[in-house]
Write a protein that holds these residues in place. Structure first.
Motif: not given
Length: 245
Positions: A70-82, A97-104
């Motif tokens: 799930f963390v990987n998914a959040v980071r990937a979507l952020t990298a793609q411009g979400a 908390d874990v998912l929010q910590a993975a992205t700004p």
């Protein structure tokens, strides 16, 4: 991990919403968080392989074992411009908390995150969930509900033996929308029968918003879901405004 893109997401990512998806095959009508048209904006989805509905909902250990994916998914979507990220299952609030910590960018894992603000102005708030048994105080605490207010969140599940629950948790290839709507409305009316004082209902399950209008008509309640999340809407609005300047 495979991704699923709606047709309008290959262009600019301005106002792009990322949606982390469970590994599902059941139909997703308009209004379902997993339907690309539900938010009325560009959407990019990322499916987490092996994240089956029944396990994610019913087994916190199984959900936590999938946290890296799930963390990987959040980071990937952020990298793609979400500009913001949400999920297709409210039970992912345990990983908020874990998912929010993975992205700004803002992550809203569940509609349950709206509960603290609602409780600030209401004595009690209702929650309609796909599984009353599986939705524990740990989920509400992860959503930010103060321990002293746990009893003020009144939880009602859709009937465990219903077609709706069997189709979603069983990841069935078909869903009778008319039958599902009747079952969801019946669950809301059961909650109203024991708590007529309620005025607001949070739809935990991301597959419930297609029936929100029917529930509101039957109960007179305000029905809220991730589609109404103020943080998501603000992020999408700010991103679109920045792109226009």
């Amino acid at each position: 991990m495979p991704r699923i893109e709606s047709p309008d997401t290959v262009a600019a990512a301005d106002g792009l919403l990322g949606v982390v998806m469970l590994d599902t095959r059941f139909p997703r009508p308009l209004g379902d968080i997993g339907h690309p048209g539900s938010f009325g904006c560009a959407v990019r989805q990322w499916r987490v392989a092996g994240a089956w509905p029944r396990e994610v909902v019913g087994s916190p250990p199984a959900l936590r074992a999938l946290a890296p994916a799930f963390v990987n998914a959040v980071r990937a979507l952020t990298a793609q411009g979400a500009c913001a990220v949400t999920t297709s299952c409210g039970f992912l609030v345990l990983l908020q908390d874990v998912l929010q910590a993975a992205t700004p960018v803002p992550v809203r894992s569940s509609s349950l995150l709206q509960l603290p603000a609602l409780l600030a102005s209401a004595a009690q708030v209702g929650v309609l969930t796909i599984s009353e048994q599986a939705l524990t105080p740990a989920h509400l605490l992860a959503a930010g509900v103060p321990p002293a207010r746990l009893a003020d969140v009144l939880v009602q599940g859709v009937a465990p033996d219903s077609h709706f629950v069997a189709a979603i948790l069983g990841n069935a290839p078909a869903l009778d929308l008319v039958r599902a709507e009747a079952e969801v409305v019946a669950a809301a009316l059961a909650l109203q029968a024991r708590a007529p004082q309620l005025r607001t209902l949070v739809l935990e399950c991301t597959n419930l918003p297609p029936y929100a209008a029917a529930v509101a008509a039957a109960t007179g309640w305000r029905c809220l879901s991730l589609l109404d999340d103020a943080v998501l809407r603000a992020a999408l609005s700010s991103s679109s405004a920045a792109a226009a300047r």
